[in-house]
Design an enzyme around this catalytic site. Structure first.
Site: not given
Length: 340
Positions: A196, A142-143, A12, A221
């Site tokens: 996070h 990513c977040n 990915t 997201h």
């Protein structure tokens, strides 16, 4: 100088990073790896990438399947200056000990690894300089990338007292058909807060608390943020600041962006694989109440970290300073060109 780049894990993230590296004049792909001879392995060969076996013992598996390999991961890293590890979470740390340290090669890891896998966790906007000359760098998830970009811009311009953020997470990536959440909403984790916030603090000094929920969708997201500002501001001030950063894209419901589905539909018209390297912020979500900023943004989990991997290479090899590297990366990947 042209940096020779190996991609360990053509999946990915890996395939997107490989294509992004191929767009850069100061770096080149010397090969990619796969664990098995599946359709992605065959596509890698078709796209002109030299293919290697990520697990040395499986070379014969590739040969029996009629998929040519140049050798193993050990052979690949002998021809590279840096390896970008895009293997599943926790596998990168194993690869570091098993291959990279022994070969004496620099490596970039992804956000699925713990922060101690590298000398520094990295976001181009927030702490590019800390990765300069380093041997091991971890590009945050990513977040975390999406949160850090946005919070960096807000902090630099208005100051931040505290951040409260809720992540509504896609449950899996689109191709992961063996796992998922069919009908429900899952606190992630159940014991709050989520990881996070501490991850953001590895790259940006900010008071932040986060919670997260998994929902049965695969495309993006969504973050709902409440930011207590140090300075007085109006919504239009925030809009002007965010417009200054190419890696943040402002959209509006007036233009039809009423959901992440519409955002992805727009992205399908723009780029290969509908990749969105930018944060997507709903301009009409931006509000300020008692000097607390509220806004909503979307993050394309498959693509947002790609430009950070490119900038990390330049930092590690001291090819350019922050501004120049981000400018080159933005231009080569058409970042910041699709604001309506």
């Amino acid at each position: 100088m042209s940096v020779k780049v190996a991609i360990n894990g053509y999946g990915t993230i890996g395939k997107r990073v490989a294509d992004a590296v191929s767009c850069q004049k100061d770096m080149e792909i010397v090969g990619v790896t796969k664990t098995k001879p599946d359709f992605e392995a065959k596509l890698a060969v078709r796209r002109g990438y030299k293919l290697y076996a990520a697990i040395p013992e499986r070379v014969e598996v590739f040969e029996k399947a009629g998929v040519p390999v140049e050798g193993t991961i050990e052979d690949l890293i002998q021809n590279a200056d840096v390896v970008i590890d895009c293997s599943p979470g926790k596998v990168g740390a194993e690869n570091k000990e098993k291959y990279y340290e022994k070969a004496g090669i620099k490596a970039i890891f992804q956000g699925g690894e713990k922060k101690d896998v590298a000398e520094v966790s990295f976001n181009a906007l927030a702490n590019y300089e800390k990765a300069v000359g380093k041997r091991y760098v971890r590009v945050v998830s990513c977040n975390t990338t999406g949160l850090t970009r946005l919070l960096y811009m807000i902090k630099q311009n208005f100051g931040i007292k505290k951040v409260r953020a809720t992540m509504i997470r896609r449950v899996v990536d689109p191709k992961e058909d063996k796992k998922g959440l069919v009908n429900g909403i899952m606190p992630n984790p159940i014991a709050l807060p989520s990881h996070h916030g501490p991850d953001v603090q590895t790259v940006l000094d900010v008071d932040i608390t986060t919670v997260a929920f998994k929902v049965p969708t695969t495309i993006m997201h969504v973050h709902a943020l409440n930011i207590e500002l140090e300075k007085d501001a109006k919504p239009e001030d925030v809009v002007e600041v965010l417009k200054q950063e190419p890696r943040i894209m402002l959209v509006s419901s007036e233009d039809g962006f009423t959901s992440t589905a519409k955002v992805i539909e727009y992205a399908r018209e723009l780029r290969l694989r509908y990749d969105l390297f930018e944060n997507v912020v709903w301009e009409d979500s931006i509000a300020i109440v008692d000097n607390e900023l509220y806004l909503t943004q979307a993050v394309h989990q498959e693509a947002i970290v790609v430009p950070e991997n490119i900038d990390a290479i330049r930092a590690m090899f001291e090819l350019a300073d922050k501004e120049e590297s981000m400018k080159i990366t933005n231009e080569t990947l058409d970042i910041g060109k699709f604001q309506l």
